[in-house]
Design an enzyme around this catalytic site. Structure first.
Site, PDB file in Angstrom:
ATOM      1  N   ASP A  62      18.825 -31.221   0.889  1.00 56.27           N
ATOM      2  CA  ASP A  62      17.500 -30.754   1.205  1.00 56.27           C
ATOM      3  C   ASP A  62      16.485 -31.878   1.149  1.00 56.27           C
ATOM      4  OD1 ASP A  62      17.199 -30.959  -1.747  1.00 56.27           O
ATOM      5  OD2 ASP A  62      18.429 -29.168  -1.645  1.00 56.27           O
ATOM      6  N   ALA A  82      24.456 -32.288  -4.529  1.00 55.02           N
ATOM      7  CA  ALA A  82      23.642 -31.740  -5.611  1.00 55.02           C
ATOM      8  C   ALA A  82      22.190 -31.870  -5.178  1.00 55.02           C
ATOM      9  CB  ALA A  82      23.885 -32.499  -6.906  1.00 55.02           C
ATOM     10  N   SER A  83      21.493 -30.742  -5.096  1.00 52.66           N
ATOM     11  CA  SER A  83      20.124 -30.741  -4.591  1.00 52.66           C
ATOM     12  C   SER A  83      19.163 -31.458  -5.530  1.00 52.66           C
ATOM     13  CB  SER A  83      19.637 -29.304  -4.395  1.00 52.66           C
ATOM     14  OG  SER A  83      20.309 -28.685  -3.330  1.00 52.66           O
ATOM     15  N   MET A  84      18.000 -31.806  -4.980  1.00 53.65           N
ATOM     16  CA  MET A  84      16.931 -32.377  -5.797  1.00 53.65           C
ATOM     17  C   MET A  84      16.577 -31.402  -6.919  1.00 53.65           C
ATOM     18  SD  MET A  84      14.430 -33.720  -2.758  1.00 53.65           S
ATOM     19  CE  MET A  84      13.125 -34.218  -3.902  1.00 53.65           C
TER      20      MET A  84
END
Length: 389
Positions: free
Chosen positions: A4, A99-101
């Site tokens: 994202d 792994a998203s922010m």
């Protein structure tokens, strides 16, 4: 399956959690402290460098300090390339799990609005970090997470066990939900979708919510959508803000399908001129381009810009072989338009732009989506002002 974009930086000045202001709700503070992202990352990761847009490999064995810094930074981290077919330390072709922010994860969990006793389905386990946060807050028996990739599933299970957390992690197609665990109070999707599956609606209690990144094939853009399920089984809700996620695997756009659209350029295409500029088509991350996708359905759009003086915007119909192309050249006041096929795609794009301008250039949060057995309908301000997408 997560990736994202919502701001952030790879340097220490904006490292998590100092970048969390406005994202992390008070009720999630304890969970984020007890369940750090680093517990769910492999020894080799690819951290996103915000200034350059590059994915930078970081090995815990080679650079443990740099690895820990990347794990704690407010940046997305790629954990798999090319559906697991990639090997080596250099980045692969297409990122397929990450792994998203932390700020994005915190913001989505805030918007999910869970409370003790609720049952949650997550679609897209990825590293397992999001499922771990939910399990810490609600209890493992209240959380089900579904992951389509077998190897990713096993790594997530291992990481969750190591962290002392026990949500149910299922290897399966998350587009079908997980009916064995239904009904759910909340469903959270960690991949971009183009069509909201009816299975998700059917597995949520009336009054429950589905939080998902959603967009059209017009662009890679996603907007965070919060749907509330109605008594009749349909759902409706507003778009909250722009995000960008890896797409649900069975809803990815295959660009090879357009190879036969333009056997020879410009061929027998009709030629005209336009006064719209390239800038007026919208930037990659702004509302206008997203709205164009809402108003020009079943259309894929891409811009080729081989040099600074020329750009070509392409538009392809998903349902026929209609196409359009607009060539923008520096110093040319009216770009050249080419259109072919029964659908006049560029005419629709111009009409969509006029509509958005006439409406006062409305912001994303004024738009929403209704989903039901009759399909998906976008709307402005009120579900009564809707059209099919």
């Amino acid at each position: 399956m997560k990736a994202d974009r919502e701001g952030g930086c790879a340097n220490d000045e904006l490292a998590w959690p100092r970048a969390s202001a406005g994202h992390l709700a008070p009720e999630w503070v304890d969970s984020f402290a007890a369940v750090p992202r680093a517990l769910f990352l492999s020894d080799l990761i690819w951290a996103h460098d915000m200034p350059t847009g590059r994915s930078v490999p970081v090995s815990r064995d080679v650079d443990p300090v740099g690895w820990q810094r990347a794990a704690e930074a407010n940046v997305p981290i790629v954990t798999q390339w090319d559906d697991g077919q990639h090997a080596g330390t250099s980045p692969g072709t297409v990122p397929t799990s990450s792994a998203s922010m932390p700020s994005v994860v915190a913001g989505m969990l805030r918007d999910l609005d869970v409370r003790e006793g609720m049952r949650v389905l997550e679609v897209g386990t990825g590293t397992g970090w999001n499922a771990g946060l939910l399990a810490h807050r609600l209890g493992g028996d209240q959380v089900v997470s579904v992951e389509i990739d077998a190897a990713v599933t096993e790594r997530a299970r291992t990481a969750l066990t190591r962290a002392g957390l026990d949500p149910e992690v299922v290897h399966g197609d998350g587009a079908r939900g997980w009916p064995k665990g239904a009904p759910y109070d909340r469903v959270i999707i960690t991949a971009g979708v183009r069509t909201v599956p009816l299975d998700w609606l059917q597995q949520v209690r009336p009054g429950g919510a589905i939080l998902t990144p959603w967009g059209t094939h017009y662009s890679d853009q996603d907007a965070l959508l919060r749907l509330t399920v109605r008594e009749d089984g349909s759902a409706a809700g507003p778009f909250l803000r722009m995000v960008e996620f890896m797409k649900l695997r069975n809803q990815r756009l295959d660009w090879n399908r357009f190879r036969e659209h333009v056997p020879q350029f410009p061929g027998d295409a009709d030629v005209s001129r336009t006064r719209l500029t390239l800038a007026e088509l919208g930037d990659r991350y702004d509302t206008l381009r997203f709205v164009m996708g809402l108003r020009v359905p079943d259309c894929a759009h891409v811009v080729n810009q081989p040099d600074t003086g020329t750009a070509k915007a392409w538009f392809f119909d998903l349902l026929s072989r209609s196409w359009a192309a607009v060539v923008f050249r520096d110093g040319e006041p009216e770009p050249t338009v080419y259109q072919s096929g029964p659908r006049r795609l560029w005419d629709e794009v111009e009409s969509a732009h006029r509509w958005w301008t006439a409406c006062g250039s409305p912001d994303l949060t004024r738009f929403g989506l209704t989903v039901g057995r009759d399909g998906q309908r976008a709307w402005l301000d009120d579900p009564g002002n809707s059209w099919p997408v």
